[in-house]
Design an enzyme around this catalytic site. Structure first.
Site, PDB file in Angstrom:
ATOM      1  N   VAL A  25       0.577  -1.548   0.067  1.00 26.41           N
ATOM      2  CA  VAL A  25      -0.334  -0.235   0.349  1.00 26.41           C
ATOM      3  C   VAL A  25       0.701   1.333  -0.063  1.00 26.41           C
ATOM      4  O   VAL A  25       1.389   1.027   0.962  1.00 26.41           O
ATOM      5  CB  VAL A  25      -1.018  -0.211   1.019  1.00 26.41           C
ATOM      6  CG1 VAL A  25      -1.710   1.976   1.447  1.00 26.41           C
ATOM      7  CG2 VAL A  25      -1.885  -1.104   1.218  1.00 26.41           C
ATOM      8  N   ASP A  26       0.603   2.083  -1.185  1.00 25.27           N
ATOM      9  CA  ASP A  26       1.933   2.718  -1.173  1.00 25.27           C
ATOM     10  C   ASP A  26       0.727   4.467  -1.486  1.00 25.27           C
ATOM     11  O   ASP A  26       0.668   4.898  -2.960  1.00 25.27           O
ATOM     12  CB  ASP A  26       2.810   2.700  -2.371  1.00 25.27           C
ATOM     13  CG  ASP A  26       3.721   4.013  -2.603  1.00 25.27           C
ATOM     14  OD1 ASP A  26       3.694   4.800  -1.927  1.00 25.27           O
ATOM     15  OD2 ASP A  26       5.069   3.655  -3.286  1.00 25.27           O
ATOM     16  N   THR A  27       0.644   5.072  -0.468  1.00 24.43           N
ATOM     17  CA  THR A  27       0.259   6.095  -0.807  1.00 24.43           C
ATOM     18  C   THR A  27       0.262   7.320  -1.370  1.00 24.43           C
ATOM     19  O   THR A  27      -0.165   8.457  -1.646  1.00 24.43           O
ATOM     20  CB  THR A  27      -0.893   6.970   0.753  1.00 24.43           C
ATOM     21  OG1 THR A  27       0.407   7.168   1.830  1.00 24.43           O
ATOM     22  CG2 THR A  27      -1.479   6.257   1.134  1.00 24.43           C
TER      23      THR A  27
END
Length: 156
Positions: A25-27
């Site tokens: 998960v890479d915001t």
């Protein structure tokens, strides 16, 4: 799906066109990226017209020629047209995270900063219990009003 920030990376699974992928998960990523070695050979891809910034130098950057159906970690319906390049793991970017309804929350502390400082000075270690062996109650309990109107807990 939920993940608390820790030394472990926030990784979750997604199903794209019926195939399961695991990704970080890479915001901070605008778009989702699939690792080239995980991209199915029979799925069409084309040379990307734009490069990728922020992942180092990627010599080969592709993009899916099709918009693909995707199910998020809790079966959220979404679509994605991912980038494809040589990276060690897949990245779920904001293009998917937004469709999945992802949120970043920072809960308010249970206690005031002053009370936290006092407890720390007294030797309290967060996550440990109170007492000689640090095995006391680790989470706060709520005071309940005594409905019998007598003794401790009765509002005067």
């Amino acid at each position: 799906w939920a993940s608390q920030v820790s030394e472990n990376r926030p990784v979750c699974k997604a199903i794209i066109q019926g195939k399961q992928f695991e990704g970080l998960v890479d915001t901070g990523a605008d778009v989702s990226i699939i690792a080239l070695n995980q991209w199915p050979k029979n799925w069409p891809k084309q040379k990307a017209v734009t490069g990728l910034v922020g992942i180092g130098t990627a010599s080969e950057v592709y993009q899916s020629t099709e918009i693909l159906h995707c199910l998020g970690p809790d079966n959220q319906e979404s679509t994605v047209q991912p980038m494809i390049t040589s990276i060690p793991l897949n990245l779920w970017g904001r293009d998917l995270l937004q469709q999945w309804g992802a949120e970043i929350t920072m809960p308010a502390p249970l206690y005031s900063p002053t009370s936290q400082k006092i407890m720390t000075k007294m030797g309290y270690i967060p996550g440990k219990g109170l007492g000689k062996n640090e095995d006391g109650i680790k989470i706060p309990f709520e005071a309940k009003i005594n409905q019998k109107r007598e003794g401790i807990g009765y509002p005067f």
